[in-house]
Design a protein around this motif. Sequence first.
Motif, PDB file in Angstrom:
ATOM      1  N   PRO A  83       0.829  -1.213   0.000  1.00  0.00           N
ATOM      2  CA  PRO A  83       0.000   0.000   0.000  1.00  0.00           C
ATOM      3  C   PRO A  83       0.861   1.260   0.000  1.00  0.00           C
ATOM      4  CG  PRO A  83       0.103  -0.904   2.200  1.00  0.00           C
ATOM      5  CD  PRO A  83       0.797  -1.905   1.300  1.00  0.00           C
ATOM      6  N   LEU A  84       0.249   2.347  -0.395  1.00  0.00           N
ATOM      7  CA  LEU A  84       0.937   3.631  -0.494  1.00  0.00           C
ATOM      8  C   LEU A  84       0.279   4.670   0.403  1.00  0.00           C
ATOM      9  CD1 LEU A  84       1.105   3.822  -4.401  1.00  0.00           C
ATOM     10  CD2 LEU A  84       3.051   3.359  -2.899  1.00  0.00           C
ATOM     11  N   GLN A 143      -3.314  -0.109  -5.676  1.00  0.00           N
ATOM     12  CA  GLN A 143      -4.382  -0.816  -6.372  1.00  0.00           C
ATOM     13  C   GLN A 143      -5.310  -1.563  -5.415  1.00  0.00           C
ATOM     14  OE1 GLN A 143      -3.630  -4.470  -8.729  1.00  0.00           O
ATOM     15  NE2 GLN A 143      -4.487  -3.342 -10.465  1.00  0.00           N
ATOM     16  N   GLY A 144      -4.751  -2.354  -4.511  1.00  0.00           N
ATOM     17  CA  GLY A 144      -5.585  -3.137  -3.608  1.00  0.00           C
ATOM     18  C   GLY A 144      -6.427  -2.290  -2.689  1.00  0.00           C
ATOM     19  N   CYS A 188      -5.448  -7.776   3.412  1.00  0.00           N
ATOM     20  CA  CYS A 188      -4.203  -8.350   3.904  1.00  0.00           C
ATOM     21  C   CYS A 188      -3.033  -7.584   3.315  1.00  0.00           C
ATOM     22  CB  CYS A 188      -4.119  -9.826   3.517  1.00  0.00           C
ATOM     23  SG  CYS A 188      -5.422 -10.849   4.243  1.00  0.00           S
ATOM     24  N   THR A 189      -2.179  -7.061   4.187  1.00  0.00           N
ATOM     25  CA  THR A 189      -1.122  -6.182   3.708  1.00  0.00           C
ATOM     26  C   THR A 189       0.090  -6.264   4.615  1.00  0.00           C
ATOM     27  OG1 THR A 189      -0.690  -3.924   2.941  1.00  0.00           O
ATOM     28  CG2 THR A 189      -1.887  -4.146   5.015  1.00  0.00           C
ATOM     29  N   ALA A 190       1.167  -5.568   4.215  1.00  0.00           N
ATOM     30  CA  ALA A 190       2.393  -5.469   5.008  1.00  0.00           C
ATOM     31  C   ALA A 190       2.711  -3.997   5.209  1.00  0.00           C
ATOM     32  CB  ALA A 190       3.546  -6.182   4.293  1.00  0.00           C
ATOM     33  N   LEU A 191       3.006  -3.617   6.451  1.00  0.00           N
ATOM     34  CA  LEU A 191       3.266  -2.227   6.786  1.00  0.00           C
ATOM     35  C   LEU A 191       4.564  -2.117   7.570  1.00  0.00           C
ATOM     36  CD1 LEU A 191      -0.301  -1.167   8.038  1.00  0.00           C
ATOM     37  CD2 LEU A 191       0.684  -0.785   5.774  1.00  0.00           C
ATOM     38  N   GLY A 192       5.320  -1.055   7.289  1.00  0.00           N
ATOM     39  CA  GLY A 192       6.557  -0.832   8.017  1.00  0.00           C
ATOM     40  C   GLY A 192       7.057   0.585   7.874  1.00  0.00           C
ATOM     41  N   LEU A 251      -6.432 -10.506  -6.051  1.00  0.00           N
ATOM     42  CA  LEU A 251      -4.982 -10.411  -5.939  1.00  0.00           C
ATOM     43  C   LEU A 251      -4.536  -9.145  -6.659  1.00  0.00           C
ATOM     44  CD1 LEU A 251      -3.952 -14.124  -6.651  1.00  0.00           C
ATOM     45  CD2 LEU A 251      -4.692 -13.062  -4.502  1.00  0.00           C
ATOM     46  N   SER A 252      -4.276  -8.103  -5.884  1.00  0.00           N
ATOM     47  CA  SER A 252      -3.878  -6.836  -6.499  1.00  0.00           C
ATOM     48  C   SER A 252      -2.370  -6.803  -6.673  1.00  0.00           C
ATOM     49  CB  SER A 252      -4.344  -5.654  -5.644  1.00  0.00           C
ATOM     50  OG  SER A 252      -3.596  -5.563  -4.446  1.00  0.00           O
ATOM     51  N   GLY A 253      -1.937  -6.063  -7.669  1.00  0.00           N
ATOM     52  CA  GLY A 253      -0.519  -6.024  -7.988  1.00  0.00           C
ATOM     53  C   GLY A 253       0.258  -5.075  -7.094  1.00  0.00           C
ATOM     54  N   PRO A 254       1.569  -5.281  -6.984  1.00  0.00           N
ATOM     55  CA  PRO A 254       2.413  -4.334  -6.259  1.00  0.00           C
ATOM     56  C   PRO A 254       2.516  -3.029  -7.036  1.00  0.00           C
ATOM     57  CG  PRO A 254       3.771  -5.934  -7.404  1.00  0.00           C
ATOM     58  CD  PRO A 254       2.347  -6.370  -7.606  1.00  0.00           C
TER      59      PRO A 254
END
Length: 325
Positions: free
Chosen positions: A12-13, A34-35, A52-56, A130-133
């Motif tokens: 995500p952005l 996108q997601g 479902c995502t990754a954050l940091g 399934l969204s793209g990076p």
Amino acid sequence: MSGHVMVFAPTPLLTVTVDQPSGQPEIHLHPGGQGVWQARMIVSLGGEVVLCTALGGEIGQVLEPLLVSEGVDLKVVVRESGCGGYVHDRREGSRQEIVAVPGQPLGRHELDELYNLALGEGLRAPVSVLSGPNDPMLVPADLYRRFAADLGANGGRVVVDLSGDHLAAVLASGVFFLKVSHEELIRDGRAADEDEEQLTRALYDLHAAGAENVVVSRADQPALALVDGEVFEVEMPRLEAADPRGAGDSMTAGVATVLAAGGDIRTAIRTGAAAGALNVTRHGLGTGRLDSIAGLVDRVRLVPAGGRPQERTTPDELADRAAGR
């Protein structure tokens, strides 16, 4: 509408937009990618979303409460490296990019954790998107191949809007619905140009490669759809665009929402087309009013290509067309 959709949004952005709709400048912070835009539209259509995502990093700390405020059931893997983002200035009426940072590729352990998290949620959902990076280098394409294979083998319907290596990867495993733009088909070498015959052949090729149903968007021209062996033009009223971006993500989200609620694929495509068309009349990606979208669905038609009914095509005939026989 109701339904449970798992949206895989690995990168995500944080979007920062400077605007000036009246006399004073304004700064807007939103989650993007996108997601996220797809999940936002699913929620707008009354669907339930597990994101479902990754954050940091610092950006991840800002993104988490913003994502929760979107109304999704947020599932997070904490990553060591930071997320990406961009700053846009649209005070002059057009969007000017000030800076864009894609973020860092996900590490091996982070990918394993995110895959396990999203797979578990996807196995509990009737439909997974399934969204793209936001940059192909951030997540390996083979992860998408595995996802599509594992979800499909366990009865899930996989919906994607991908291109390049990531599209080729999911096709190898098979997907229920694929949305792709004609520009992406040309860029990937799947169509020589935007001629309708070329794009129609690409529809059959994509079906033979592993996509059960396919929609090819064509900017301001009617999209082309291959459904149950028939090719259709997706006709709908023309609406003046405030921001042309985001129509494809909204279309994909509309399809996933209807399928998760038990709807048929043709209604899903018509709903997705309505959601995409309405989104471009607004400032804000993945946004739209449910009542307005519902009112527009009745004006969307799937017209057999060439304006005449077509006989149902068998799988063998589809394979022959894809091979040029």
